[in-house]
Scaffold this motif. Structure first.
Motif, PDB file in Angstrom:
ATOM      1  N   LEU A 183       0.839  -1.193   0.000  1.00 57.25           N
ATOM      2  CA  LEU A 183       0.000   0.000   0.000  1.00 57.25           C
ATOM      3  C   LEU A 183       0.875   1.244   0.000  1.00 57.25           C
ATOM      4  O   LEU A 183       1.774   1.386   0.831  1.00 57.25           O
ATOM      5  CB  LEU A 183      -0.909   0.020   1.234  1.00 57.25           C
ATOM      6  CG  LEU A 183      -1.764   1.281   1.437  1.00 57.25           C
ATOM      7  CD1 LEU A 183      -2.880   1.345   0.394  1.00 57.25           C
ATOM      8  CD2 LEU A 183      -2.353   1.320   2.849  1.00 57.25           C
ATOM      9  N   LEU A 184       0.604   2.151  -0.927  1.00 57.64           N
ATOM     10  CA  LEU A 184       1.239   3.460  -0.958  1.00 57.64           C
ATOM     11  C   LEU A 184       0.266   4.457  -0.352  1.00 57.64           C
ATOM     12  O   LEU A 184      -0.862   4.603  -0.823  1.00 57.64           O
ATOM     13  CB  LEU A 184       1.587   3.858  -2.394  1.00 57.64           C
ATOM     14  CG  LEU A 184       2.145   5.268  -2.610  1.00 57.64           C
ATOM     15  CD1 LEU A 184       3.448   5.465  -1.843  1.00 57.64           C
ATOM     16  CD2 LEU A 184       2.342   5.535  -4.107  1.00 57.64           C
ATOM     17  N   SER A 185       0.687   5.121   0.722  1.00 59.01           N
ATOM     18  CA  SER A 185      -0.177   6.047   1.463  1.00 59.01           C
ATOM     19  C   SER A 185       0.300   7.472   1.205  1.00 59.01           C
ATOM     20  O   SER A 185       1.341   7.890   1.713  1.00 59.01           O
ATOM     21  CB  SER A 185      -0.123   5.726   2.962  1.00 59.01           C
ATOM     22  OG  SER A 185      -0.836   6.683   3.716  1.00 59.01           O
ATOM     23  N   LEU A 186      -0.471   8.213   0.414  1.00 60.04           N
ATOM     24  CA  LEU A 186      -0.104   9.573   0.026  1.00 60.04           C
ATOM     25  C   LEU A 186      -0.742  10.563   0.987  1.00 60.04           C
ATOM     26  O   LEU A 186      -1.959  10.740   0.996  1.00 60.04           O
ATOM     27  CB  LEU A 186      -0.554   9.845  -1.412  1.00 60.04           C
ATOM     28  CG  LEU A 186       0.064   8.921  -2.468  1.00 60.04           C
ATOM     29  CD1 LEU A 186      -0.529   9.210  -3.841  1.00 60.04           C
ATOM     30  CD2 LEU A 186       1.573   9.067  -2.499  1.00 60.04           C
ATOM     31  N   GLY A 187       0.098  11.198   1.796  1.00 62.74           N
ATOM     32  CA  GLY A 187      -0.406  12.072   2.842  1.00 62.74           C
ATOM     33  C   GLY A 187      -0.691  11.249   4.084  1.00 62.74           C
ATOM     34  O   GLY A 187      -1.835  11.101   4.500  1.00 62.74           O
ATOM     35  N   HIS A 188       0.361  10.684   4.675  1.00 63.99           N
ATOM     36  CA  HIS A 188       0.209   9.676   5.724  1.00 63.99           C
ATOM     37  C   HIS A 188      -0.100  10.360   7.058  1.00 63.99           C
ATOM     38  O   HIS A 188       0.779  10.522   7.910  1.00 63.99           O
ATOM     39  CB  HIS A 188       1.483   8.827   5.810  1.00 63.99           C
ATOM     40  CG  HIS A 188       1.326   7.571   6.599  1.00 63.99           C
ATOM     41  ND1 HIS A 188       0.557   6.513   6.166  1.00 63.99           N
ATOM     42  CD2 HIS A 188       1.825   7.199   7.805  1.00 63.99           C
ATOM     43  CE1 HIS A 188       0.604   5.544   7.057  1.00 63.99           C
ATOM     44  NE2 HIS A 188       1.357   5.942   8.077  1.00 63.99           N
ATOM     45  N   GLY A 189      -1.368  10.758   7.224  1.00 68.54           N
ATOM     46  CA  GLY A 189      -1.788  11.490   8.399  1.00 68.54           C
ATOM     47  C   GLY A 189      -2.547  10.644   9.407  1.00 68.54           C
ATOM     48  O   GLY A 189      -2.354   9.428   9.499  1.00 68.54           O
TER      49      GLY A 189
ATOM     50  N   SER B 212      -5.704   9.466   9.887  1.00 69.24           N
ATOM     51  CA  SER B 212      -6.500   8.293   9.490  1.00 69.24           C
ATOM     52  C   SER B 212      -5.624   7.218   8.871  1.00 69.24           C
ATOM     53  O   SER B 212      -5.806   6.020   9.132  1.00 69.24           O
ATOM     54  CB  SER B 212      -7.597   8.705   8.512  1.00 69.24           C
ATOM     55  OG  SER B 212      -8.498   9.613   9.109  1.00 69.24           O
ATOM     56  N   ALA B 213      -4.655   7.613   8.054  1.00 71.47           N
ATOM     57  CA  ALA B 213      -3.768   6.637   7.418  1.00 71.47           C
ATOM     58  C   ALA B 213      -2.918   5.917   8.452  1.00 71.47           C
ATOM     59  O   ALA B 213      -2.640   4.716   8.316  1.00 71.47           O
ATOM     60  CB  ALA B 213      -2.887   7.333   6.387  1.00 71.47           C
ATOM     61  N   ARG B 214      -2.488   6.627   9.494  1.00 73.49           N
ATOM     62  CA  ARG B 214      -1.695   5.973  10.538  1.00 73.49           C
ATOM     63  C   ARG B 214      -2.521   4.917  11.270  1.00 73.49           C
ATOM     64  O   ARG B 214      -2.008   3.853  11.643  1.00 73.49           O
ATOM     65  CB  ARG B 214      -1.174   7.017  11.537  1.00 73.49           C
ATOM     66  CG  ARG B 214      -0.136   7.962  10.952  1.00 73.49           C
ATOM     67  CD  ARG B 214       0.625   8.716  12.034  1.00 73.49           C
ATOM     68  NE  ARG B 214      -0.231   9.500  12.907  1.00 73.49           N
ATOM     69  CZ  ARG B 214      -0.563  10.772  12.691  1.00 73.49           C
ATOM     70  NH1 ARG B 214      -0.117  11.394  11.600  1.00 73.49           N
ATOM     71  NH2 ARG B 214      -1.312  11.422  13.548  1.00 73.49           N
ATOM     72  N   ALA B 215      -3.813   5.198  11.484  1.00 75.25           N
ATOM     73  CA  ALA B 215      -4.676   4.208  12.127  1.00 75.25           C
ATOM     74  C   ALA B 215      -4.837   2.972  11.243  1.00 75.25           C
ATOM     75  O   ALA B 215      -4.858   1.841  11.737  1.00 75.25           O
ATOM     76  CB  ALA B 215      -6.036   4.828  12.439  1.00 75.25           C
ATOM     77  N   LEU B 216      -4.940   3.182   9.938  1.00 80.95           N
ATOM     78  CA  LEU B 216      -5.030   2.046   9.016  1.00 80.95           C
ATOM     79  C   LEU B 216      -3.741   1.239   9.045  1.00 80.95           C
ATOM     80  O   LEU B 216      -3.773  -0.002   9.092  1.00 80.95           O
ATOM     81  CB  LEU B 216      -5.307   2.543   7.600  1.00 80.95           C
ATOM     82  CG  LEU B 216      -5.349   1.459   6.518  1.00 80.95           C
ATOM     83  CD1 LEU B 216      -6.510   0.503   6.739  1.00 80.95           C
ATOM     84  CD2 LEU B 216      -5.425   2.099   5.127  1.00 80.95           C
ATOM     85  N   ALA B 217      -2.607   1.917   9.038  1.00 82.40           N
ATOM     86  CA  ALA B 217      -1.323   1.218   9.065  1.00 82.40           C
ATOM     87  C   ALA B 217      -1.160   0.389  10.336  1.00 82.40           C
ATOM     88  O   ALA B 217      -0.630  -0.727  10.291  1.00 82.40           O
ATOM     89  CB  ALA B 217      -0.180   2.221   8.942  1.00 82.40           C
TER      90      ALA B 217
ATOM     91  N   GLY C 120       4.627   5.437   3.260  1.00 79.62           N
ATOM     92  CA  GLY C 120       3.827   6.607   3.595  1.00 79.62           C
ATOM     93  C   GLY C 120       4.577   7.891   3.321  1.00 79.62           C
ATOM     94  O   GLY C 120       5.756   8.017   3.672  1.00 79.62           O
ATOM     95  N   THR C 121       3.919   8.854   2.690  1.00 81.48           N
ATOM     96  CA  THR C 121       4.579  10.119   2.383  1.00 81.48           C
ATOM     97  C   THR C 121       4.273  11.166   3.439  1.00 81.48           C
ATOM     98  O   THR C 121       3.204  11.171   4.062  1.00 81.48           O
ATOM     99  CB  THR C 121       4.153  10.674   1.012  1.00 81.48           C
ATOM    100  OG1 THR C 121       2.796  11.149   1.064  1.00 81.48           O
ATOM    101  CG2 THR C 121       4.281   9.616  -0.069  1.00 81.48           C
ATOM    102  N   THR C 122       5.224  12.059   3.630  1.00 80.67           N
ATOM    103  CA  THR C 122       5.049  13.188   4.542  1.00 80.67           C
ATOM    104  C   THR C 122       5.757  14.396   3.953  1.00 80.67           C
ATOM    105  O   THR C 122       6.775  14.269   3.264  1.00 80.67           O
ATOM    106  CB  THR C 122       5.612  12.882   5.937  1.00 80.67           C
ATOM    107  OG1 THR C 122       5.477  14.045   6.769  1.00 80.67           O
ATOM    108  CG2 THR C 122       7.082  12.504   5.881  1.00 80.67           C
ATOM    109  N   ARG C 123       5.213  15.571   4.223  1.00 80.71           N
ATOM    110  CA  ARG C 123       5.869  16.805   3.777  1.00 80.71           C
ATOM    111  C   ARG C 123       7.056  17.152   4.657  1.00 80.71           C
ATOM    112  O   ARG C 123       7.952  17.878   4.240  1.00 80.71           O
ATOM    113  CB  ARG C 123       4.871  17.966   3.811  1.00 80.71           C
ATOM    114  CG  ARG C 123       3.777  17.884   2.765  1.00 80.71           C
ATOM    115  CD  ARG C 123       2.823  19.072   2.896  1.00 80.71           C
ATOM    116  NE  ARG C 123       1.846  19.083   1.830  1.00 80.71           N
ATOM    117  CZ  ARG C 123       2.031  19.660   0.642  1.00 80.71           C
ATOM    118  NH1 ARG C 123       3.177  20.274   0.395  1.00 80.71           N
ATOM    119  NH2 ARG C 123       1.102  19.633  -0.281  1.00 80.71           N
TER     120      ARG C 123
END
Length: 288
Positions: free
Chosen positions: A5-11, A13-18, A30-33
């Protein structure tokens, strides 16, 4: 199933999924700025990538599952602005793409119920930007888009407890105002179910079963903490930022029947009372 899974904007909600998928053997990028967040992401078992600043074309072509959490800005959807050509090229070989949107696309319904068939009439600029972004993702031929329209998100580190504790919480009263909400762990559960059973083109509302006035949530949080309930303040008299005031421009109750019937999803926290109680029990009441 290919567990990449590629997570674009790993914020949030995405962290909970991970946190749900990594123990199941998923490889997540996961990407982060922010370069400062790279180590924090890596500590959760997710491979961090700084973006913008990295060419993601190869990852988009390689990863069969992609989650897009980054919201639109003044210039539109930031992912499509830079990477649309990569998605066009990879679309036919992609298994699943999830886009996290908002129930703000429905606009104001004066407390009435809405579902996925309700016309999109957003009342705020944020909601309008989301409608445009949803359409832009849906316009890419063969891209297996799944749209999740999320209600107000809360969860560990993101809730009313800190403000109640430090005395800054306010019970702002606007006649007839009601919001739907969703615990972040219930978002993760729903998205995980969709990953297990892709249905390209699907749109799902994600919210709990108990829309409620915002002042009720603040009052209940205070009661759970054994602290005084903050006094009521009339909406018309409240000193609020334009952003905070805009949240009160919409009042609606959101139905979640579709995701329940199609994916077998059932919220672990069907109302704010159960969600807040769980947060307090775990001691996760402050910002991380």
């Amino acid at each position: 199933m290919d567990k990449r899974l590629l997570s674009l904007g790993h914020g949030f909600s995405a962290r909970a999924l991970a946190a749900r998928l990594v123990p199941e053997g998923w490889h997540i990028v996961g990407t982060t700025r922010s370069a400062d967040k790279m180590d924090q992401i890596a500590a959760t078992g997710v491979e961090p990538v700084q973006w913008p600043g990295t060419d993601l074309g190869a990852l988009i072509a390689e990863f069969p599952n992609i989650l897009v959490s980054a919201g639109p800005g003044p210039e539109g959807d930031p992912v499509l602005a830079e990477l649309r050509d990569a998605f066009v090229a990879a679309a036919s070989g992609m298994r699943w793409l999830g886009y996290l949107s908002t129930t703000g696309v429905y606009g104001d319904h004066q407390g009435d119920w809405v579902d996925e068939e309700t016309p999109l009439t957003p009342a705020t600029r944020r909601g309008q930007a989301r409608v445009v972004a949803e359409a832009a993702w849906q316009s890419i031929p063969d891209l297996p888009v799944h749209i999740f329209r999320l209600a107000g998100i809360y969860g560990p580190g993101r809730g009313p407890f800190a403000k109640v504790r430090n005395g800054t919480a306010r019970r702002i009263i606007k006649q007839g105002q009601v919001f739907s909400r969703i615990h972040v762990d219930d978002i993760a559960a729903g998205v995980a179910l969709s990953l297990d059973a892709p249905n390209a083109g699907a749109i799902y509302n994600m919210c709990d079963d108990d829309p409620a006035p915002p002042e009720d949530v603040i009052g209940h949080a205070a009661a759970l903490l054994g602290l005084p309930v903050p006094p009521e303040i009339a909406f018309e008299e409240a000193d609020m930022t334009p952003m905070a005031r805009s949240f009160y421009a919409e009042s609606k109750r959101v139905r979640n029947d579709r995701i329940k019937s199609e994916l077998g999803w059932s919220p672990l926290y069907p109302d704010y009372r159960s969600g807040l109680a769980a947060m307090l029990e775990l001691g996760e009441t402050e910002e991380p």
